[in-house]
Write a protein that holds these residues in place. Structure first.
Motif, mmCIF file in Angstrom:
data_model
loop_
_atom_site.group_PDB
_atom_site.id
_atom_site.type_symbol
_atom_site.label_atom_id
_atom_site.label_comp_id
_atom_site.label_asym_id
_atom_site.label_seq_id
_atom_site.Cartn_x
_atom_site.Cartn_y
_atom_site.Cartn_z
ATOM 1 N N PRO A 108 1.070 -25.352 -56.503
ATOM 2 C CA PRO A 108 2.975 -25.334 -56.147
ATOM 3 C C PRO A 108 3.743 -26.348 -54.917
ATOM 4 C CG PRO A 108 1.713 -23.563 -56.915
ATOM 5 C CD PRO A 108 0.761 -24.139 -55.442
ATOM 6 N N HIS A 109 3.345 -26.611 -53.693
ATOM 7 C CA HIS A 109 3.916 -27.278 -52.819
ATOM 8 C C HIS A 109 3.318 -28.418 -52.503
ATOM 9 C CE1 HIS A 109 4.769 -22.964 -51.246
ATOM 10 N NE2 HIS A 109 3.521 -22.268 -51.806
ATOM 11 N N ALA A 110 2.129 -29.258 -53.145
ATOM 12 C CA ALA A 110 1.556 -30.186 -52.931
ATOM 13 C C ALA A 110 2.959 -31.720 -53.656
ATOM 14 C CB ALA A 110 0.076 -30.458 -53.423
ATOM 15 N N ASP A 111 2.842 -32.761 -52.412
ATOM 16 C CA ASP A 111 3.064 -33.947 -52.534
ATOM 17 C C ASP A 111 2.635 -35.398 -53.732
ATOM 18 O OD1 ASP A 111 5.886 -33.310 -51.196
ATOM 19 O OD2 ASP A 111 4.377 -32.800 -49.754
ATOM 20 N N ARG A 112 1.414 -34.347 -53.377
ATOM 21 C CA ARG A 112 0.276 -35.589 -53.807
ATOM 22 C C ARG A 112 -0.652 -34.616 -53.944
ATOM 23 N NH1 ARG A 112 0.215 -41.092 -50.078
ATOM 24 N NH2 ARG A 112 -1.810 -41.404 -51.701
ATOM 25 N N MET A 113 -1.654 -35.514 -55.121
ATOM 26 C CA MET A 113 -3.309 -34.874 -55.133
ATOM 27 C C MET A 113 -3.904 -35.739 -54.727
ATOM 28 S SD MET A 113 -3.486 -31.985 -57.375
ATOM 29 C CE MET A 113 -2.702 -32.426 -59.306
ATOM 30 N N LEU A 114 -5.131 -36.753 -53.864
ATOM 31 C CA LEU A 114 -6.256 -37.577 -53.433
ATOM 32 C C LEU A 114 -7.364 -36.464 -54.201
ATOM 33 C CD1 LEU A 114 -5.141 -38.902 -50.395
ATOM 34 C CD2 LEU A 114 -4.138 -39.266 -53.056
ATOM 35 N N LEU A 115 -7.804 -36.915 -56.194
ATOM 36 C CA LEU A 115 -8.659 -35.983 -56.239
ATOM 37 C C LEU A 115 -10.181 -37.150 -56.482
ATOM 38 C CD1 LEU A 115 -6.759 -33.714 -58.836
ATOM 39 C CD2 LEU A 115 -8.035 -33.383 -56.137
ATOM 40 N N SER A 116 -10.832 -37.112 -56.750
ATOM 41 C CA SER A 116 -12.068 -37.828 -56.604
ATOM 42 C C SER A 116 -13.231 -37.761 -57.894
ATOM 43 C CB SER A 116 -13.082 -38.286 -55.651
ATOM 44 O OG SER A 116 -12.532 -39.043 -54.400
ATOM 45 N N THR A 117 -13.111 -38.095 -59.084
ATOM 46 C CA THR A 117 -14.163 -37.182 -60.389
ATOM 47 C C THR A 117 -15.320 -38.315 -60.082
ATOM 48 O OG1 THR A 117 -11.868 -37.085 -61.357
ATOM 49 C CG2 THR A 117 -13.843 -36.722 -62.503
ATOM 50 N N ILE A 118 -15.975 -37.327 -59.940
ATOM 51 C CA ILE A 118 -17.729 -37.582 -59.846
ATOM 52 C C ILE A 118 -18.439 -37.884 -61.854
ATOM 53 C CG2 ILE A 118 -20.330 -36.814 -58.861
ATOM 54 C CD1 ILE A 118 -17.818 -38.241 -56.676
ATOM 55 N N LYS A 119 -18.122 -38.667 -61.636
ATOM 56 C CA LYS A 119 -19.129 -38.860 -62.770
ATOM 57 C C LYS A 119 -20.428 -38.268 -63.314
ATOM 58 C CE LYS A 119 -16.874 -43.569 -63.521
ATOM 59 N NZ LYS A 119 -17.595 -45.085 -63.651
ATOM 60 N N GLY A 120 -19.716 -37.391 -64.544
ATOM 61 C CA GLY A 120 -21.454 -35.654 -64.540
ATOM 62 C C GLY A 120 -20.979 -34.954 -64.657
ATOM 63 N N LYS A 121 -21.627 -33.738 -65.063
ATOM 64 C CA LYS A 121 -22.062 -32.323 -64.846
ATOM 65 C C LYS A 121 -22.637 -32.335 -63.830
ATOM 66 C CE LYS A 121 -19.165 -32.115 -69.304
ATOM 67 N NZ LYS A 121 -18.939 -31.983 -70.282
ATOM 68 N N PHE A 122 -22.656 -31.283 -62.948
ATOM 69 C CA PHE A 122 -22.841 -30.717 -61.748
ATOM 70 C C PHE A 122 -22.963 -29.273 -62.036
ATOM 71 C CE2 PHE A 122 -21.982 -34.734 -60.614
ATOM 72 C CZ PHE A 122 -23.155 -35.247 -59.725
ATOM 73 N N ALA A 139 -0.195 -42.379 -59.796
ATOM 74 C CA ALA A 139 0.272 -43.615 -59.319
ATOM 75 C C ALA A 139 -1.024 -44.680 -58.519
ATOM 76 C CB ALA A 139 0.467 -43.408 -57.775
ATOM 77 N N LYS A 140 -2.444 -44.538 -58.640
ATOM 78 C CA LYS A 140 -3.256 -45.429 -58.935
ATOM 79 C C LYS A 140 -4.254 -44.963 -59.130
ATOM 80 C CE LYS A 140 -5.771 -48.191 -55.216
ATOM 81 N NZ LYS A 140 -5.393 -48.075 -53.073
ATOM 82 N N GLN A 141 -5.124 -45.274 -59.820
ATOM 83 C CA GLN A 141 -7.031 -45.088 -59.842
ATOM 84 C C GLN A 141 -7.766 -45.957 -60.259
ATOM 85 O OE1 GLN A 141 -7.352 -43.876 -64.153
ATOM 86 N NE2 GLN A 141 -7.756 -41.578 -63.624
ATOM 87 N N VAL A 142 -8.794 -45.571 -59.186
ATOM 88 C CA VAL A 142 -9.559 -47.280 -59.284
ATOM 89 C C VAL A 142 -11.160 -46.069 -59.189
ATOM 90 C CG1 VAL A 142 -11.065 -48.396 -57.281
ATOM 91 C CG2 VAL A 142 -8.344 -47.656 -56.795
ATOM 92 N N ASP A 143 -12.532 -46.989 -60.795
ATOM 93 C CA ASP A 143 -13.039 -46.467 -60.729
ATOM 94 C C ASP A 143 -14.389 -47.268 -59.283
ATOM 95 O OD1 ASP A 143 -16.021 -46.619 -61.528
ATOM 96 O OD2 ASP A 143 -15.248 -46.261 -62.975
ATOM 97 N N HIS A 144 -14.811 -46.924 -59.148
ATOM 98 C CA HIS A 144 -15.955 -46.981 -57.913
ATOM 99 C C HIS A 144 -17.439 -46.852 -58.098
ATOM 100 C CE1 HIS A 144 -13.031 -47.092 -54.979
ATOM 101 N NE2 HIS A 144 -12.509 -46.093 -55.061
ATOM 102 N N GLY A 145 -17.091 -47.086 -59.645
ATOM 103 C CA GLY A 145 -18.964 -46.541 -60.377
ATOM 104 C C GLY A 145 -19.299 -45.547 -60.481
ATOM 105 N N LYS A 146 -19.666 -44.684 -59.481
ATOM 106 C CA LYS A 146 -19.923 -43.163 -59.663
ATOM 107 C C LYS A 146 -19.362 -42.544 -59.288
ATOM 108 C CE LYS A 146 -24.460 -44.399 -57.736
ATOM 109 N NZ LYS A 146 -25.700 -43.159 -56.283
ATOM 110 N N TRP A 147 -17.504 -43.307 -59.279
ATOM 111 C CA TRP A 147 -17.107 -41.821 -59.083
ATOM 112 C C TRP A 147 -14.882 -42.329 -59.005
ATOM 113 C CZ3 TRP A 147 -13.696 -42.055 -54.244
ATOM 114 C CH2 TRP A 147 -14.285 -42.790 -53.796
#
Length: 158
Positions: A108-122, A139-147
């Motif tokens: 509720p207090h955050a201005d931004r969230m920098l979230l990395s989604t790791i591909k796969g289920k763990f 604002a931005k999304q970048v695919d880094h292969g595994k995340w």
């Protein structure tokens, strides 16, 4: 007032932790996390501090704990509101670094969230909390292969 930024890595099914750490080993994603918080202020729970503090190079560390009153190299606060106030008092960007309860209180207090989604289920016991995506925009999304890295910004028209 300094920004509050949530930073986290999670699996596609929102797992953020298992036992004593992360259920994956992706060095470039972890380095991205460390580079993001370098020289800033971090706010996180006692357990997350125990797991990750050795490699962090944050300027200021605020740990939320109801069971510990002193931690070397950190300021300990027993509730979120006090911890956020102390963290912001340093005048630097504040990064909320987990765990799940701290993330939930931060949203509720955050201005931004920098979230990395790791591909796969763990397998894991700890999950990133749900959030209302209508309050946020990508604002931005970048695919880094595994995340995939996603920079979420709070919508100003909410």
């Amino acid at each position: 007032m300094p920004q509050l930024i949530i930073i986290s890595a999670m699996s596609e099914d929102r797992v953020i932790g298992t036992g004593d750490g992360l259920p994956w080993d992706i060095p470039d994603e972890y380095q991205h996390f460390l580079d993001s918080i370098d020289g800033q202020t971090v706010l996180y729970g006692r357990r997350s501090h125990e797991i990750f503090s050795g490699e962090m190079k944050a300027a200021h560390v605020v740990v939320l704990s109801r069971s510990t009153t002193e931690i070397e190299g950190a300021i300990v606060c027993d509730d979120f509101d006090e911890g956020l106030e102390v963290a912001r008092s340093f005048g630097k960007t504040v990064f909320s670094c987990g765990g799940a309860s701290v993330y939930e209180q931060s949203i509720p207090h955050a201005d931004r969230m920098l979230l990395s989604t790791i591909k796969g289920k763990f397998e894991g016991e700890t999950y990133f909390p749900e959030f209302d995506k209508s309050e946020w925009e990508v604002a931005k999304q970048v695919d880094h292969g595994k995340w995939i890295f996603t920079d979420w910004r709070r919508r100003l028209d909410r």
